[in-house]
Design an enzyme around this catalytic site. Sequence first.
Site, PDB file in Angstrom:
ATOM      1  CD1 TRP A   1     -26.215  10.709 -15.458  1.00  0.00           C
ATOM      2  CD2 TRP A   1     -24.606   9.245 -15.966  1.00  0.00           C
ATOM      3  NE1 TRP A   1     -25.123  10.993 -14.668  1.00  0.00           N
ATOM      4  CE2 TRP A   1     -24.123  10.110 -14.961  1.00  0.00           C
ATOM      5  CE3 TRP A   1     -23.758   8.246 -16.464  1.00  0.00           C
ATOM      6  CZ2 TRP A   1     -22.825  10.005 -14.439  1.00  0.00           C
ATOM      7  CZ3 TRP A   1     -22.476   8.138 -15.944  1.00  0.00           C
ATOM      8  CH2 TRP A   1     -22.027   9.016 -14.930  1.00  0.00           C
TER       9      TRP A   1
ATOM     10  CD  GLU B   1     -29.738   8.420 -14.437  1.00  0.00           C
ATOM     11  OE1 GLU B   1     -29.551   7.716 -15.440  1.00  0.00           O
ATOM     12  OE2 GLU B   1     -29.455   8.053 -13.285  1.00  0.00           O
TER      13      GLU B   1
ATOM     14  CE  LYS C   1     -23.918  11.022 -10.030  1.00  0.00           C
ATOM     15  NZ  LYS C   1     -23.145   9.885 -10.526  1.00  0.00           N
TER      16      LYS C   1
ATOM     17  CG  ASP D   1     -30.147   7.334  -9.890  1.00  0.00           C
ATOM     18  OD1 ASP D   1     -30.114   7.213  -8.646  1.00  0.00           O
ATOM     19  OD2 ASP D   1     -29.497   6.597 -10.648  1.00  0.00           O
TER      20      ASP D   1
ATOM     21  CG  HIS E   1     -28.389  10.668  -9.639  1.00  0.00           C
ATOM     22  ND1 HIS E   1     -28.381  10.756 -11.017  1.00  0.00           N
ATOM     23  CD2 HIS E   1     -27.640   9.601  -9.337  1.00  0.00           C
ATOM     24  CE1 HIS E   1     -27.669   9.764 -11.516  1.00  0.00           C
ATOM     25  NE2 HIS E   1     -27.208   9.044 -10.517  1.00  0.00           N
TER      26      HIS E   1
ATOM     27  CG  HIS F   1     -32.074   4.978 -13.165  1.00  0.00           C
ATOM     28  ND1 HIS F   1     -30.826   5.225 -13.659  1.00  0.00           N
ATOM     29  CD2 HIS F   1     -32.760   4.377 -14.162  1.00  0.00           C
ATOM     30  CE1 HIS F   1     -30.773   4.803 -14.917  1.00  0.00           C
ATOM     31  NE2 HIS F   1     -31.926   4.297 -15.245  1.00  0.00           N
TER      32      HIS F   1
ATOM     33  CG  ASP G   1     -22.200   4.306  -4.136  1.00  0.00           C
ATOM     34  OD1 ASP G   1     -21.743   4.418  -5.285  1.00  0.00           O
ATOM     35  OD2 ASP G   1     -23.026   3.438  -3.826  1.00  0.00           O
TER      36      ASP G   1
ATOM     37  CG  ASP H   1     -24.939   4.125  -8.662  1.00  0.00           C
ATOM     38  OD1 ASP H   1     -26.015   4.177  -9.248  1.00  0.00           O
ATOM     39  OD2 ASP H   1     -24.048   4.986  -8.791  1.00  0.00           O
TER      40      ASP H   1
ATOM     41  CG  ASP I   1     -28.386   3.053 -11.691  1.00  0.00           C
ATOM     42  OD1 ASP I   1     -27.493   2.192 -11.811  1.00  0.00           O
ATOM     43  OD2 ASP I   1     -28.221   4.251 -12.004  1.00  0.00           O
TER      44      ASP I   1
HETATM   45  C1  RNT Z   1     -24.914   7.357 -12.876  1.00  0.00           C
HETATM   46  C2  RNT Z   1     -26.297   7.137 -13.356  1.00  0.00           C
HETATM   47  C3  RNT Z   1     -26.458   6.128 -14.461  1.00  0.00           C
HETATM   48  C4  RNT Z   1     -25.578   4.929 -14.310  1.00  0.00           C
HETATM   49  C5  RNT Z   1     -25.785   3.864 -15.350  1.00  0.00           C
HETATM   50  C6  RNT Z   1     -24.686   2.839 -15.341  1.00  0.00           C
HETATM   51  O1  RNT Z   1     -24.829   8.155 -11.769  1.00  0.00           O
HETATM   52  O2  RNT Z   1     -27.107   6.779 -12.278  1.00  0.00           O
HETATM   53  O3  RNT Z   1     -27.797   5.786 -14.568  1.00  0.00           O
HETATM   54  O4  RNT Z   1     -25.715   4.362 -13.040  1.00  0.00           O
HETATM   55  O5  RNT Z   1     -25.926   4.439 -16.571  1.00  0.00           O
HETATM   56 ZN    ZN Z   2     -29.103   6.087 -12.676  1.00  0.00          ZN
END
Ligand code: RNT
Ligand code: ZN
Length: 431
Positions: free
Chosen positions: A199, A238, A240, A271, A274, A298, A306, A308, A338
């Site tokens: 990523w 990955e 986003k 993810d 994302h 993820h 946010d 995460d 994640d």
């Molecule tokens: C960031 C991504 C990535 C990170 C990690 C720490 O938006 O989700 O996967 O969270 O690499």
């Molecule tokens: Zn991620």
Amino acid sequence: MPSPASRKKKPFFPREGAQSPYSVAQQRYAALGVDSDAALLALAQIPLSLPCWQGDDVQGFEPSKLPLSGGIAATGSYPGRARTLQELRQDLEFALSLIPAKHRLNLHASYGDFGPTAVPRDAIEPEHFQSWITWAKTLGIGLDFNPTLFSHPKAVDGFTLSHPSKAIRKFWIEHAIRSRRIGAAMGRALHAPSVTNLWIPDGSKDSPADRLAPRKRLADSLDEIFAENLRGTLDSLEPKLFGIGSESYVVGSHEFYLAYALSRKKLLCLDSGHYHPTENVADKITSLLQFFPQLLLHLSRGIRWDSDHVVIQNDELLAITREIIANRLQSRVRIGLDSFDASINRVAAWVIGARATQRALLIALLEPTQALREAENQGDPTGRLALQEEIKALPFGAVWERFCEIHQVPPDHQWIAKVRRYEADVLARRS
Ligand code: RNT
Ligand code: ZN
């Protein structure tokens, strides 16, 4: 003449204490054609990859720590963050003791066993992760890996592998090449492939004049990174859609990596934090798996800006696990978590996220999929909807408790007391 007592209607549910909660649940599920014993066995076969970075707010162990950058942020100042590699391992071992079955650890390149001397990111070697491999072997768990392209002086202006400067790109290409070799070394040593997931933060706050050139540079950088054929690692990319500081443009967007990964035979990582809030990530799985042999997830929880927050058992998670299980895709979807939340006990964050994911998987494993499909195939959407609603009230909690019991971990309502004791005995001593 029967006595009035024996004429009473037999209760539908056995009386309290007559049978264990699990055997009651077992019968309820069996009546719908679901084998709860088989669900318990299947759940134990699904490893989750835990994010090492939840334990220390994505700080890592490089001697010269820069503040977290790249459009990701761990907010909060809950005491007890792991400050050293030993502390992180201790916390992980404790968290793993509260999560039923065997799992994996997902490491970032910034978490090497570097010692006091700085190792530049373009000089990291498998030897810096040897003690992690030894530790993982002792615990009997697998490792996954990630290059770290943020929190670094060469990543502060928002671009890394797509940077206009050739020298900056070269630095990060070298880092990613070395990361793949480390992932491969882990996979070979542990006799199961490691996923090395990339990523990058590249993007811009406002509309760029040129959206094309950075993407061309990223594609070229990736081709250099993946030029070497390696055994032991599965490469993953990955996407986003936006981040803090990359609100208007993300170089590695969904379409970019989807097309790149497919054309280069790599894994795509979805993810769940994302995408746009109304986008259904669960629905992407069966589309992508028409063409990809495997996917990486993820699991995360996006809230407003946010991406995460700690994973919880919400509708989004249930929809994702349902898609995997109902279609028997568990061997093709690798599940990572994640999150990085610095506002709660970090050990509890791992446990809450992992157990929520396992509960969601279990609910999916207990779904009367056949009955639902029969209704669908018979052109009976009414019956399908009625059953879809009613299964929400089935006693999956008793099956989950049984799972915890089989795997000798504390059930719900009991593990938290252990975390509190650990907090008092271990975490509170960290200043
Ligand atoms: C960031 C991504 C990535 C990170 C990690 C720490 O938006 O989700 O996967 O969270 O690499
Ligand atoms: Zn991620």
